[in-house]
Scaffold this motif. Structure first.
Motif, mmCIF file in Angstrom:
data_model
loop_
_atom_site.group_PDB
_atom_site.id
_atom_site.type_symbol
_atom_site.label_atom_id
_atom_site.label_comp_id
_atom_site.label_asym_id
_atom_site.label_seq_id
_atom_site.Cartn_x
_atom_site.Cartn_y
_atom_site.Cartn_z
ATOM 1 N N GLY A 246 -4.587 -8.162 5.377
ATOM 2 C CA GLY A 246 -4.867 -9.565 5.626
ATOM 3 C C GLY A 246 -6.261 -9.722 6.183
ATOM 4 N N LEU A 247 -6.483 -10.744 6.955
ATOM 5 C CA LEU A 247 -7.782 -10.975 7.584
ATOM 6 C C LEU A 247 -7.700 -10.778 9.086
ATOM 7 C CD1 LEU A 247 -9.116 -14.040 5.593
ATOM 8 C CD2 LEU A 247 -9.747 -11.651 5.355
ATOM 9 N N SER A 248 -6.814 -9.894 9.513
ATOM 10 C CA SER A 248 -6.650 -9.661 10.939
ATOM 11 C C SER A 248 -7.893 -9.017 11.519
ATOM 12 C CB SER A 248 -5.434 -8.743 11.178
ATOM 13 O OG SER A 248 -5.361 -8.367 12.527
ATOM 14 N N ALA A 249 -8.383 -9.592 12.583
ATOM 15 C CA ALA A 249 -9.549 -9.025 13.256
ATOM 16 C C ALA A 249 -9.169 -7.841 14.129
ATOM 17 C CB ALA A 249 -10.238 -10.097 14.105
ATOM 18 N N ASP A 250 -7.864 -7.576 14.301
ATOM 19 C CA ASP A 250 -7.436 -6.478 15.150
ATOM 20 C C ASP A 250 -7.556 -5.137 14.439
ATOM 21 O OD1 ASP A 250 -6.791 -8.284 17.138
ATOM 22 O OD2 ASP A 250 -4.731 -8.525 16.430
ATOM 23 N N THR A 251 -7.644 -5.156 13.110
ATOM 24 C CA THR A 251 -7.737 -3.928 12.343
ATOM 25 C C THR A 251 -9.195 -3.620 12.074
ATOM 26 O OG1 THR A 251 -5.626 -4.423 11.287
ATOM 27 C CG2 THR A 251 -6.997 -2.741 10.265
ATOM 28 N N SER A 252 -9.691 -2.567 12.674
ATOM 29 C CA SER A 252 -11.092 -2.209 12.513
ATOM 30 C C SER A 252 -11.302 -1.545 11.160
ATOM 31 C CB SER A 252 -11.516 -1.265 13.635
ATOM 32 O OG SER A 252 -10.773 -0.060 13.555
ATOM 33 N N SER A 253 -12.572 -1.339 10.813
ATOM 34 C CA SER A 253 -12.900 -0.727 9.532
ATOM 35 C C SER A 253 -12.380 0.699 9.461
ATOM 36 C CB SER A 253 -14.418 -0.764 9.315
ATOM 37 O OG SER A 253 -14.880 -2.098 9.235
ATOM 38 N N GLY A 254 -12.500 1.436 10.581
ATOM 39 C CA GLY A 254 -12.005 2.808 10.577
ATOM 40 C C GLY A 254 -10.507 2.881 10.356
ATOM 41 N N GLN A 255 -9.745 2.021 11.025
ATOM 42 C CA GLN A 255 -8.302 1.996 10.824
ATOM 43 C C GLN A 255 -7.961 1.562 9.402
ATOM 44 O OE1 GLN A 255 -7.465 -0.768 13.986
ATOM 45 N NE2 GLN A 255 -6.831 0.849 15.401
ATOM 46 N N PHE A 256 -8.747 0.646 8.854
ATOM 47 C CA PHE A 256 -8.505 0.198 7.487
ATOM 48 C C PHE A 256 -8.651 1.353 6.503
ATOM 49 C CE2 PHE A 256 -10.541 -1.254 3.538
ATOM 50 C CZ PHE A 256 -9.504 -2.000 3.008
ATOM 51 N N TYR A 257 -9.671 2.176 6.684
ATOM 52 C CA TYR A 257 -9.852 3.311 5.782
ATOM 53 C C TYR A 257 -8.709 4.312 5.910
ATOM 54 C CZ TYR A 257 -14.599 1.473 5.496
ATOM 55 O OH TYR A 257 -15.683 0.662 5.317
ATOM 56 N N LEU A 258 -8.199 4.475 7.127
ATOM 57 C CA LEU A 258 -7.119 5.440 7.324
ATOM 58 C C LEU A 258 -5.831 5.008 6.631
ATOM 59 C CD1 LEU A 258 -7.463 6.560 11.051
ATOM 60 C CD2 LEU A 258 -7.955 7.887 9.006
ATOM 61 N N ILE A 259 -5.480 3.729 6.748
ATOM 62 C CA ILE A 259 -4.197 3.297 6.205
ATOM 63 C C ILE A 259 -4.207 3.243 4.681
ATOM 64 C CG2 ILE A 259 -3.665 1.955 8.259
ATOM 65 C CD1 ILE A 259 -4.355 -0.550 6.713
ATOM 66 N N GLN A 260 -5.355 3.493 4.048
ATOM 67 C CA GLN A 260 -5.361 3.582 2.588
ATOM 68 C C GLN A 260 -4.603 4.812 2.105
ATOM 69 O OE1 GLN A 260 -6.563 0.948 0.844
ATOM 70 N NE2 GLN A 260 -6.904 0.150 2.915
ATOM 71 N N THR A 261 -4.515 5.825 2.947
ATOM 72 C CA THR A 261 -3.836 7.065 2.551
ATOM 73 C C THR A 261 -2.747 7.494 3.528
ATOM 74 O OG1 THR A 261 -5.603 8.319 3.655
ATOM 75 C CG2 THR A 261 -5.829 7.938 1.289
ATOM 76 N N ILE A 262 -2.616 6.820 4.658
ATOM 77 C CA ILE A 262 -1.597 7.169 5.653
ATOM 78 C C ILE A 262 -0.724 5.954 5.902
ATOM 79 C CG2 ILE A 262 -1.174 7.955 8.018
ATOM 80 C CD1 ILE A 262 -3.905 9.292 7.955
ATOM 81 N N PRO A 263 0.569 6.037 5.612
ATOM 82 C CA PRO A 263 1.289 7.175 5.042
ATOM 83 C C PRO A 263 0.917 7.405 3.583
ATOM 84 C CG PRO A 263 2.713 5.262 5.120
ATOM 85 C CD PRO A 263 1.451 4.860 5.826
ATOM 86 N N PRO A 264 1.279 8.570 3.040
ATOM 87 C CA PRO A 264 0.900 8.874 1.649
ATOM 88 C C PRO A 264 1.442 7.822 0.677
ATOM 89 C CG PRO A 264 1.711 10.833 2.762
ATOM 90 C CD PRO A 264 1.994 9.692 3.671
ATOM 91 N N ILE A 265 0.678 7.597 -0.371
ATOM 92 C CA ILE A 265 1.047 6.605 -1.381
ATOM 93 C C ILE A 265 2.133 7.186 -2.286
ATOM 94 C CG2 ILE A 265 0.186 5.315 -3.374
ATOM 95 C CD1 ILE A 265 -2.534 5.245 -1.934
ATOM 96 N N GLN A 266 3.136 6.389 -2.555
ATOM 97 C CA GLN A 266 4.238 6.775 -3.425
ATOM 98 C C GLN A 266 4.128 6.035 -4.747
ATOM 99 O OE1 GLN A 266 7.596 5.865 -0.758
ATOM 100 N NE2 GLN A 266 8.068 8.039 -0.760
ATOM 101 N N VAL A 267 4.322 6.753 -5.846
ATOM 102 C CA VAL A 267 4.341 6.151 -7.177
ATOM 103 C C VAL A 267 5.780 5.773 -7.510
ATOM 104 C CG1 VAL A 267 3.856 6.510 -9.624
ATOM 105 C CG2 VAL A 267 2.346 7.508 -7.894
#
Length: 880
Positions: A817-838
């Motif tokens: 979303g547009l939450s200001a609480d999520t920093s750029s570093g945390q945003f990059y982490l959650i792209q792969t954590i937890p692992p993506i499931q197909v």
């Protein structure tokens, strides 16, 4: 003691943004300050419209450097006249800049509540001026207890992704200019002037755009490639449709230049029409889809199309021009090939193909294989190396993976089609051993002139691949949202407590308070902290989660990718080891994969953690590793480098709170050690009334000690991620791509099948003249088309699933979303954590069934075309 803070707003501007339960909006008054309260604050203060609240405003005397006088505080009594009671405005109303108007408790060890009152800007400033004229504050260097805010709103109709950099740079220039200007520093009335954005949301959105552009750009690349192939095929078919006329003109003396010029003029006209109509239809489709996908509050974003139509059309012109050029070039090549044939050579070519396809002559399958190998090698190197941070890996590995896999599939498809005629000849020789003539005739004809069969097979294969890929992508992308929300929250609601309770005596009472909130099914409290490993092996501290093992299993949310064991089994093991741990003075623990590998642990091995928590005595605690789990929800463990100042834990440890408390207090009892209860997990009902009750209890001062900050609301997270504009962009592109693919498969196969049947009509009528029954002719055609359709759907299904399995883990986008609480570093982490499931959805079967229906429809149309004409009309001599 309680206090009240004022939020001022212009009377006329603020009135439309509030809903009053009683009374009116505050205005300017002479003898007091008119104030409006929320219904919640009015209830706590026992006030109604017309009540008077006595409070005080303090003026602070700040001595100059040359004086020896001490600081002085002058408090003046101020009456507040309650003139209105209103309901808090929606948190997403931009007018209030994120203010909730909800009361809050003071920080720990500071008694009392803090209330919010709404006052009129004009009335409040007027009354402050009256106070400043009081004798107690005259002639002294007194600081005014007022902070003035000027809000300048962006013109939303001019905001777009194209000028985001200009907006951010403009804001930065204004901030620097205000800071360097002496106009805004006129002590003692105007000091400490700053220009601030309400949050870093624009910069964060800018950082997120490149990550989202990787999957959207990849999808656009695939859709555009498929559309261009379809355009090329249709252009080729259009020329083939008129190949008889071209051959007749050549036989009657028309020059190649004359024929070429007439058809090129025709292709240019079609290209110009498409160039004009295409962008206009694209804008119409985007408007319709955006209206359907966006919420009512977000549909204003579509105004950018109307206000910046020239810019939008210029952006679309590149794709439109590319498509038109490809169509014209395809027609030019097809016309050039057809003008070299006369009527005899054309019929000879249709009976037995003597020219190989362009991709075979250029060995494009070999070229695609080389590109795939290079792309795969580079992506493997980048993935396994540690030279890039997680942001650059996201931006580089994903496109390289997509590029390598796409070219791998192209190489595989073209390689199969290269040997397709050989397989047909082999099938024809096998079919001659059977008594039926239909399969033998079908395979022999396809092997002698495979061009049309290969073209239809390739179109159907590519359409099936992308359709399956789009559906799997949509399912995986949709499933990603609740998975990430559950991982980040760990329960329906979770968060750190504002007020801290200590030790086992408060354990049951604190748990009971949360269980008594209406809508709560189960509550589990515990302790979270950071600790360093004893040897300092891991660079960052570990996150420790001490949970109530007796209640956490029915409260927390763990997915199968978090642990192979169920949460009930994990908690049961911690409970069974509780007495052994207390007796042996060690804490049984489960550790995540990062900690297990980082500390080189093995089952039942001891390890030490050193705590440095301000709430407890600093010291080391002995742990025993019961086992390894893949991930611990709420802990984003990583050892990757992040191009940001954000703190990242190196891993996590899960223990039982009662065991940890007993061991910790026993080891440091001479120091008065205590373990606070500072974290809560809640499992709640799903109905709206229950959720509203829980949210109010956890965010307001209703129960004082019940507040959680920050609050992790799993359902609110899901709603926020599903409304993320970049997420909606990706979902919309997937939906459009899937619909486009189905449409192209339908139109392309119907047209190609119809033209194929029309072009071979004479051959089928000859078979009937030689004694073949209509049913036998229909079976020949059925065998031909069944082979094409079966091959295309089978290849498309296999390669579509393969493409999904190989590419989607790198392409699935996780929005916040547009939450200001999520920093750029945390945003990059959650792209792969937890692992993506197909996720392979059941709708794949429906799509395959739909493709089969399309193929059956095309086959039925071809059989009708073959069966319709009479022998006499078809076999009559032409004028040539």
């Amino acid at each position: 003691c309680d206090d009240i803070k004022f939020i001022s707003a212009p009377t006329q501007q603020a009135t439309p943004h509030l809903k009053f339960v009683a009374g009116r909006m505050p205005a300017m008054a002479s003898g007091d300050i008119e104030v409006a309260l929320t219904a919640e604050s009015a209830t706590f203060l026992h006030k109604a419209v017309g009540s008077i609240i006595l409070t005080s405003i303090a003026f602070i005397y700040v001595p100059t450097a040359s004086s020896n006088l001490p600081p002085k505080r002058v408090a003046l009594t101020v009456p507040l006249h309650v003139v209105g009671i209103f309901t808090p405005p929606a948190i997403d109303d931009p007018y209030w800049h994120g203010r909730s108007f909800l009361s809050a408790i003071h920080p720990p060890k500071v008694p009392g509540l803090s209330y919010i009152g709404l006052v009129s800007s004009e009335g409040y400033l007027s009354y402050i001026n009256q106070l400043a004229s009081q004798p107690q504050v005259q002639g002294q260097n007194m600081e005014l207890p007022v902070t003035l805010n000027w809000y300048y709103a962006f013109n939303a109709s001019h905001l777009s992704i194209y000028n985001l950099d200009d907006i951010i740079n403009g804001v930065s220039s204004v901030q620097i200019g205000v800071g360097n200007s002496g106009t805004f520093t006129q002590a003692p009335y105007l000091e400490q002037t700053k220009t601030l954005l309400p949050s870093s949301v624009l910069q964060q959105f800018k950082d997120r755009v490149p990550v989202a552009q990787v999957p959207t750009g990849g999808l656009l690349f695939l859709v555009l490639g498929l559309v261009l192939f379809f355009v090329t095929m249709m252009s080729d078919l259009l020329v083939d449709r008129q190949s008889d006329a071209i051959a007749v003109l050549r036989s009657r003396g028309a020059s190649r230049t004359q024929i070429f010029g007439s058809f090129v003029t025709q292709s240019l006209g079609l290209g110009i029409i498409g160039l004009i109509v295409g962008p206009l239809l694209a804008i119409l489709v985007v408007t319709l889809i955006g209206t359907a996908l966006l919420s009512s509050t977000d549909r204003g974003a579509l105004n950018i199309i109307a206000t910046n139509s020239g810019q939008v059309l210029s952006r679309l012109s590149l794709y439109a021009v590319a498509t038109a050029i490809v169509a014209v070039v395809a027609m030019v090549i097809a016309v050039s090939r057809s003008t070299s044939l006369d009527i005899l050579s054309m019929r000879r070519e249709s009976a037995r193909s003597t020219r190989r396809a362009v991709w075979q002559r250029l060995n494009l399958d070999v070229v695609a294989a080389i590109i795939a190998i290079i792309g795969y090698g580079v992506s493997v190197y980048i993935t396994n190396s540690s030279i890039l941070n997680v942001q650059l890996r996201l931006l580089l590995v994903s496109p390289l993976t997509l590029l390598g896999v796409v070219f791998l599939l192209i190489a595989g498809i073209l390689l199969f089609l290269r040997f397709f005629p050989v397989l047909l000849r082999l099938g024809s020789s096998i079919a001659t051993r059977n008594r039926g003539a239909a399969p033998m005739l079908a395979m022999a004809q396809m092997a002698r002139a495979p061009r049309q069969s290969i073209r239809m097979t390739l179109l159907l294969t590519l359409s099936t691949i992308f359709t399956i890929f789009a559906l799997v992508f949509i399912s995986s992308q949709t499933q990603r949202v609740p998975t990430v929300a559950a991982f980040q929250a760990g329960a329906d609601f979770s968060g750190a407590t504002v007020s801290t309770s200590f030790g086992p005596p408060d354990f049951k009472s604190v748990t009971a308070q949360y269980n008594h909130i209406p809508g709560v099914i189960s509550a589990s409290v515990g302790y979270t902290a950071l600790a360093n490993d004893g040897g300092g092996v891991l660079g960052n501290p570990l996150s420790v989660r001490a949970v109530d093992a007796d209640s956490f299993a029915r409260t927390g949310i763990w997915n199968t990718q978090d642990s192979a064991q169920s949460l009930s089994d994990l908690m049961g093991n911690l409970i069974s080891q509780r007495q052994n741990g207390l007796y042996g003075s060690y804490v049984p623990a489960y550790v995540d994969e990062a900690t297990w590998d980082g500390l080189h642990l093995s089952p039942n091995e001891h390890f030490t953690l050193i705590f440095n928590d301000g709430n407890v005595y600093n010291g080391s605690v002995d742990f025993v590793a019961l086992g390894e789990v893949q991930h611990i929800p709420t802990i984003a463990d990583t050892t990757q480098t992040i191009n940001t100042s954000d703190f990242v834990a190196s891993g996590g440890v899960l223990v039982d709170y009662k065991t940890f408390t007993g061991v910790y207090i026993n080891d440091f009892k001479f120091m008065g050690a205590t373990v606070p209860i500072n974290y809560v997990w809640l499992h709640t009902k799903d109905d709206a009334a229950s959720l509203a009750s829980v949210r109010q209890a956890l965010t307001t001062a209703t129960g004082c000690c019940l507040q959680l900050a920050p609050l992790n609301d799993r359902r609110a997270m899901i709603s926020g991620m599903q409304s993320d504009p970049l997420y909606l962009d990706l979902i919309g592109l997937l939906a459009i791509g899937a619909a486009t693919t189905i449409l192209l498969a339908l139109i392309g196969n119907l047209i190609a099948s119809w033209l194929s049947a029309r072009g071979r009509l004479t051959s089928f009528v000859v078979l009937r003249a030689l004694g073949a029954a209509p049913g036998q002719v229909a079976r020949v055609l059925t065998w031909e088309q069944a082979i094409i359709y079966a091959t295309g759907i089978l290849l498309g299904t296999v390669f579509g699933i393969l493409l999904s399995l190989l590419v989607l883990p790198s392409l699935v986008y996780t929005g916040v979303g547009l939450s200001a609480d999520t920093s750029s570093g945390q945003f990059y982490l959650i792209q792969t954590i937890p692992p993506i499931q197909v996720v392979l959805p059941l709708t794949l079967l429906l799509v395959i069934a739909a493709l089969i229906v399309i193929c059956v429809t095309a086959l039925g149309m071809m059989v009708r075309v073959v069966s319709k004409p009479s022998i006499n009309q078809t076999l009559r001599l032409n004028e040539d």
